[in-house]
Design an enzyme around this catalytic site. Sequence first.
Site, mmCIF file in Angstrom:
data_model
loop_
_atom_site.group_PDB
_atom_site.id
_atom_site.type_symbol
_atom_site.label_atom_id
_atom_site.label_comp_id
_atom_site.label_asym_id
_atom_site.label_seq_id
_atom_site.Cartn_x
_atom_site.Cartn_y
_atom_site.Cartn_z
ATOM 1 N N HIS A 260 1.062 -0.912 0.119
ATOM 2 C CA HIS A 260 -0.324 0.537 -0.283
ATOM 3 C C HIS A 260 1.027 1.272 0.248
ATOM 4 C CE1 HIS A 260 1.155 -0.459 4.122
ATOM 5 N NE2 HIS A 260 0.084 0.382 4.134
ATOM 6 N N HIS B 262 1.155 3.952 2.193
ATOM 7 C CA HIS B 262 1.470 4.578 3.178
ATOM 8 C C HIS B 262 3.332 4.665 2.796
ATOM 9 C CE1 HIS B 262 -2.366 4.360 6.166
ATOM 10 N NE2 HIS B 262 -2.031 5.611 5.405
ATOM 11 N N ASP C 220 5.475 4.740 4.917
ATOM 12 C CA ASP C 220 6.916 3.583 5.338
ATOM 13 C C ASP C 220 6.479 2.217 4.530
ATOM 14 O OD1 ASP C 220 4.176 3.087 6.415
ATOM 15 O OD2 ASP C 220 5.074 2.178 7.902
ATOM 16 N N HIS C 221 5.904 2.150 3.666
ATOM 17 C CA HIS C 221 6.293 0.940 2.423
ATOM 18 C C HIS C 221 6.730 1.142 1.500
ATOM 19 C CE1 HIS C 221 3.713 -1.563 5.658
ATOM 20 N NE2 HIS C 221 3.572 -0.437 6.200
ATOM 21 N N HIS D 181 -7.220 -1.778 5.801
ATOM 22 C CA HIS D 181 -6.415 -0.538 6.694
ATOM 23 C C HIS D 181 -7.115 0.786 6.174
ATOM 24 C CE1 HIS D 181 -2.709 0.824 8.265
ATOM 25 N NE2 HIS D 181 -2.268 0.913 7.155
ATOM 26 N N ASP E 226 -0.594 -3.621 6.976
ATOM 27 C CA ASP E 226 -0.379 -3.296 7.952
ATOM 28 C C ASP E 226 -2.387 -3.796 7.947
ATOM 29 O OD1 ASP E 226 1.366 -1.982 7.675
ATOM 30 O OD2 ASP E 226 0.664 0.470 7.550
ATOM 31 N N HIS F 256 6.235 -4.931 12.245
ATOM 32 C CA HIS F 256 5.481 -3.734 11.561
ATOM 33 C C HIS F 256 5.583 -2.937 13.190
ATOM 34 C CE1 HIS F 256 2.814 0.049 10.491
ATOM 35 N NE2 HIS F 256 3.296 -0.892 9.426
#
Length: 301
Positions: free
Chosen positions: A61, A63, A65-66, A139, A209, A267
């Site tokens: 996805h 976000h 941090d990915h 999510h 997530d 995570h």
Amino acid sequence: LIGVTILGNNSALPAFDRHPTSQIVTIDDQLLMIDCGEGTQMQMSRYKIKRGKINHIFISHLHGDHYFGLIGVITSMGLLGREHALNLYAPATLLEIINLQLKVASTTLPFQLNFIPIEKNGLLCAESKFTVHCFAVKHRIDCWGFRIAEKKNPRKIDREKTLQYEIPTAFYERLKLGEDYTNKEGELIKNEWVTTPNTETKVYCYCADTIYDETMVAHVRDCHLLYHETTYLHDLKDRAAARFHSTTEQAATIAVLANAKKLIIGHFSSKYESLEDFLKEATAVFANTELAIEGVSYAVR
Ligand SMILES: [Zn+2]
Ligand SMILES: [Zn+2]
């Protein structure tokens, strides 16, 4: 053989020398990357991951941090003179982001970047040695889990026997699929005389997530290794739900319901320095749990 190497095990903020999410799945000589948070390249060189062997990158996805490390990985591949194609599987908008990043830098990649948008549950990628299915998880934004399965022929050749029965090598592929062989004299050579059953096909499931969601169980059922996020400990389950994340007990419960053989959790929120309680709480529900630790490779068996 499948193995999973953790490059990043933290959630949004890097903390305590933990990095945002990234993993490398090894299937024989092939490397698959799942998610690519900031700092992934540095982690790759720390843990000696060879860029050239990565032909498939999956982004769960959008976000940061990915995927904030992705443009760095891709452009480095170009600078190093990569020529073979790279397959990138991600929510559709990522292509616009990458194209803009390349355009403003007037960078032309020397290799082909095949972008495959993830749009619905089902088969995402089928290669000779593995398949990848994706499934929607719950999510704050569109987010996907992945089920990676080895692909094996049902039978394994016993070379001594095939020589003894003088079976031509051109027929080997069909033997691996279980066919019998008839020789020039018209004699039937039974498949089971010259082959043995292959070892079991291994399955790795990755759930990025996600809020606690039992509908996921059907997609990860009976896997050999399950990765599930655990951003928070049990006492913050309300916060976890409000932010569409999961707790230790919830991840472990999914592993129990899915009949997974083993669970790894990661995570972690940057508010936690020690990870001990994560392990304690998860193993109380599902004994065969391990923490996802950066630089550690977990065998899928
Ligand atoms: Zn995240
Ligand atoms: Zn997220």
